[in-house]
Design an enzyme around this catalytic site. Structure first.
Site, mmCIF file in Angstrom:
data_model
loop_
_atom_site.group_PDB
_atom_site.id
_atom_site.type_symbol
_atom_site.label_atom_id
_atom_site.label_comp_id
_atom_site.label_asym_id
_atom_site.label_seq_id
_atom_site.Cartn_x
_atom_site.Cartn_y
_atom_site.Cartn_z
ATOM 1 N N LYS A 28 0.835 -1.214 0.000
ATOM 2 C CA LYS A 28 0.000 0.000 0.000
ATOM 3 C C LYS A 28 0.861 1.252 0.000
ATOM 4 O O LYS A 28 0.648 2.171 -0.800
ATOM 5 C CB LYS A 28 -0.904 -0.007 1.245
ATOM 6 C CG LYS A 28 -1.523 1.338 1.568
ATOM 7 C CD LYS A 28 -2.410 1.302 2.799
ATOM 8 C CE LYS A 28 -1.729 1.499 4.121
ATOM 9 N NZ LYS A 28 -1.401 2.888 4.485
ATOM 10 N N ASN A 29 1.839 1.321 0.903
ATOM 11 C CA ASN A 29 2.583 2.569 1.064
ATOM 12 C C ASN A 29 3.624 2.801 -0.034
ATOM 13 O O ASN A 29 4.281 3.835 -0.059
ATOM 14 C CB ASN A 29 3.230 2.636 2.453
ATOM 15 C CG ASN A 29 2.178 2.869 3.531
ATOM 16 O OD1 ASN A 29 1.034 3.202 3.226
ATOM 17 N ND2 ASN A 29 2.557 2.682 4.780
ATOM 18 N N CYS A 84 -4.723 13.303 13.334
ATOM 19 C CA CYS A 84 -5.042 11.929 12.974
ATOM 20 C C CYS A 84 -4.989 11.115 14.257
ATOM 21 O O CYS A 84 -4.390 11.542 15.246
ATOM 22 C CB CYS A 84 -4.050 11.486 11.915
ATOM 23 S SG CYS A 84 -3.387 9.870 12.046
ATOM 24 N N ARG A 112 1.038 14.659 13.431
ATOM 25 C CA ARG A 112 1.548 14.436 12.087
ATOM 26 C C ARG A 112 1.612 15.703 11.224
ATOM 27 O O ARG A 112 0.910 15.813 10.209
ATOM 28 C CB ARG A 112 0.737 13.328 11.397
ATOM 29 C CG ARG A 112 0.745 12.060 12.207
ATOM 30 C CD ARG A 112 0.011 10.936 11.542
ATOM 31 N NE ARG A 112 0.697 10.373 10.413
ATOM 32 C CZ ARG A 112 0.204 9.400 9.653
ATOM 33 N NH1 ARG A 112 -0.975 8.904 9.924
ATOM 34 N NH2 ARG A 112 0.894 8.915 8.645
ATOM 35 N N ASP A 137 4.658 0.567 12.412
ATOM 36 C CA ASP A 137 3.469 -0.084 11.859
ATOM 37 C C ASP A 137 3.333 -1.551 12.299
ATOM 38 O O ASP A 137 2.343 -2.204 11.962
ATOM 39 C CB ASP A 137 3.476 -0.011 10.322
ATOM 40 C CG ASP A 137 3.200 1.401 9.824
ATOM 41 O OD1 ASP A 137 2.733 2.237 10.611
ATOM 42 O OD2 ASP A 137 3.465 1.665 8.634
ATOM 43 N N ARG A 154 -8.733 -0.244 4.883
ATOM 44 C CA ARG A 154 -7.814 0.733 4.273
ATOM 45 C C ARG A 154 -6.486 0.078 3.924
ATOM 46 O O ARG A 154 -5.793 0.550 3.029
ATOM 47 C CB ARG A 154 -7.531 1.868 5.252
ATOM 48 C CG ARG A 154 -8.702 2.768 5.497
ATOM 49 C CD ARG A 154 -8.271 3.965 6.263
ATOM 50 N NE ARG A 154 -7.095 4.564 5.629
ATOM 51 C CZ ARG A 154 -6.331 5.488 6.199
ATOM 52 N NH1 ARG A 154 -6.622 5.921 7.399
ATOM 53 N NH2 ARG A 154 -5.295 5.969 5.564
#
Ligand code: EPU
Length: 426
Positions: A22-23, A116, A121, A310, A402
């Protein structure tokens, strides 16, 4: 909203295919703005963040077809260099259009992402870098207004030293620099594999990016005002792979991760081995199994190649089941322990002291209704549900969707007793 219901099941066993990262996909989709030709991305995961990015690119005037695992992007008739709040608030990574837009079109209006769940952030480092490249930046009613030199001209190469390594900040400036005039040097860069992957794509597009994966990156801007289109297959998602590794270890299972890269996960793999898991590369695949009891292991998150923030929540669940005490510290985001109160409800013993969690292993967790407000915390609760006695319902699956492609189908194929309950979430 949907929920995921899990009943304690057998150890996970079998094969699971790891999706594209994803990233890595998100910045690469934004890099298509640097070119007008048709670009093709392959191995793109079917995730809500990909849909959001596609919607953003369409809003900007691109033609996008999402047929995951393939996404095609081409220029539309008009460009509107503006990313509205409605889209940016759904996904912070939308800020990745800022660098490409201002480099390519001389101006951009991008909503500030706002706070967030995991922390404040800020994007000050992105803005500082663009200013060094000659951009005028104004903040107006929640928007960043960026304009190239002399009222929308071409950016100039510059030396930028980040105050701290930022992943999307490094990516935004690499993209901006690839169309700037002259040479840019970025110092104290993020070294994540996704930054390297973006550099590979920019180089395919005709940019000259060197040093990605180290803390100093050099970019020589292309002479022409745009880059060439590209065709690229995205690297496997290291965080998805890490999450299945932890799930396999937590359940005492034996799982083959198809298409996973151990070299992107060295810090996690070393901690998992210390905790008692056996992890070995088998060609393109990685096998994870555990037969020994879980041992407590301390971990502190750090920028890559350190222990990934993460993976912190998922690893904590593993430590909840270890025999003894472990200490887990979070140094990247100020509010990334949201899973802790939920794990308490499942019988975990965790004491929080600021940015540190002291975890006392317990013989077993107990199922409960739980929810989390971020993606990785939600994944940790799913893993907890796999090993907890009785039934666990993880609510607000919205967050999981997501970032984890078909998580219930993938875990189900490994033997987990898991189902999605439509509209169960109140
Ligand atoms: N920071 C600043 N100023 C900036 C930019 C960052 O102070 O201008 C701070 C942040 O507040 C944070 C630290 O620097 O304390 C690192 O943040 P970074 O900018 O590296 O995070 P990011 O680029 O916004 C990416 C991932 C995140 C991942 C972090 C850290 C993407 C799209 N997102 O975010 O992924 O947690 O790097 O590795 O690449 C996720 O996938 O669940 C996720 C949150």
């Amino acid at each position: 909203m949907d929920a995921i219901r899990i009943r304690c099941g057998p150890p996970l066993c079998g094969r699971v295919r790891i999706s594209g990262a994803k990233n890595a996909a998100l910045p690469i989709l934004c890099a298509t703005l640097l070119s007008d030709g048709p670009s093709r991305l392959r191995n793109v995961p079917a995730l809500r963040d990909i849909e959001t990015t596609a919607a953003l690119l369409r809003f900007l005037g691109r033609t996008v077809t999402v047929e995951t695992p393939e996404v095609n992007v081409a220029a539309g008739s008009d460009v509107r260099p503006e990313a509205p709040y409605e889209l940016v608030k759904q996904m912070r990574a939308s800020v990745l259009v800022l660098g490409p837009l201002v480099a390519r079109f001389g101006r951009a209006k991008v909503s500030l992402p706002g706070g967030c769940a995991i922390g404040t952030r800020p994007i000050d480092q992105h803005l500082k870098g663009l200013e060094a490249m000659g951009c005028t930046i104004q903040l107006d009613r929640g928007y960043v207004l960026a304009e190239g030199p002399a009222g929308g001209g071409r950016l100039r190469g510059a030396e930028v030293c980040f105050d701290l390594p930022t992943v999307t900040g490094t990516e935004n400036l690499m993209m901006a620099a690839s169309l700037a005039k002259g040479r840019t040097t970025l110092v104290n860069c993020a070294r994540e594999p996704e930054v390297e992957e973006l550099a590979r794509v920019l180089n395919k597009m005709g940019a000259e990016v060197n040093g990605a994966g180290t803390d100093v990156i050099h970019v020589v801007g292309a002479e022409r005002g745009e880059l060439a289109p590209f065709d690229h297959a995205i690297i496997p998602d290291r965080i998805e792979a890490g999450t299945y590794m932890v799930a396999a270890a937590a359940t005492g299972g034996d799982v083959l991760l198809e298409s996973a890269r151990l070299e992107d996960l060295e810090a996690l793999v070393s901690k998992l081995r210390q905790a008692g898991a056996e992890i070995a590369a088998e060609g393109e695949n990685v096998r994870v199994r555990r037969t020994a009891p879980l041992r407590p292991v301390n971990a502190t998150t750090a920028p890559h190649p350190g222990f990934p923030t993460d993976m912190q929540a998922q690893f904590m669940v593993l430590m909840c089941l270890a025999q003894g005490e472990s200490v887990i510290s979070e140094t990247i985001f100020e509010n990334r322990f949201m899973h802790v109160p939920e794990l308490h409800r499942m019988g975990a013993r965790i004491a929080l002291r600021g940015h540190t969690a002291i975890v006392h292993g317990v013989p077993r967790l107990r199922g409960a209704s739980v929810m989390a407000t971020d993606l990785r915390a939600s994944a940790s609760l799913v893993i907890a549900g796999l090993v907890a006695e009785g039934e666990t319902e993880v609510r607000r699956v919205y967050h999981l969707d997501r970032g984890y492609e078909r998580i219930e189908a993938k875990l189900g194929a490994l033997g987990a007793n898991i189902e999605r309950v439509k509209g169960a979430d109140a």
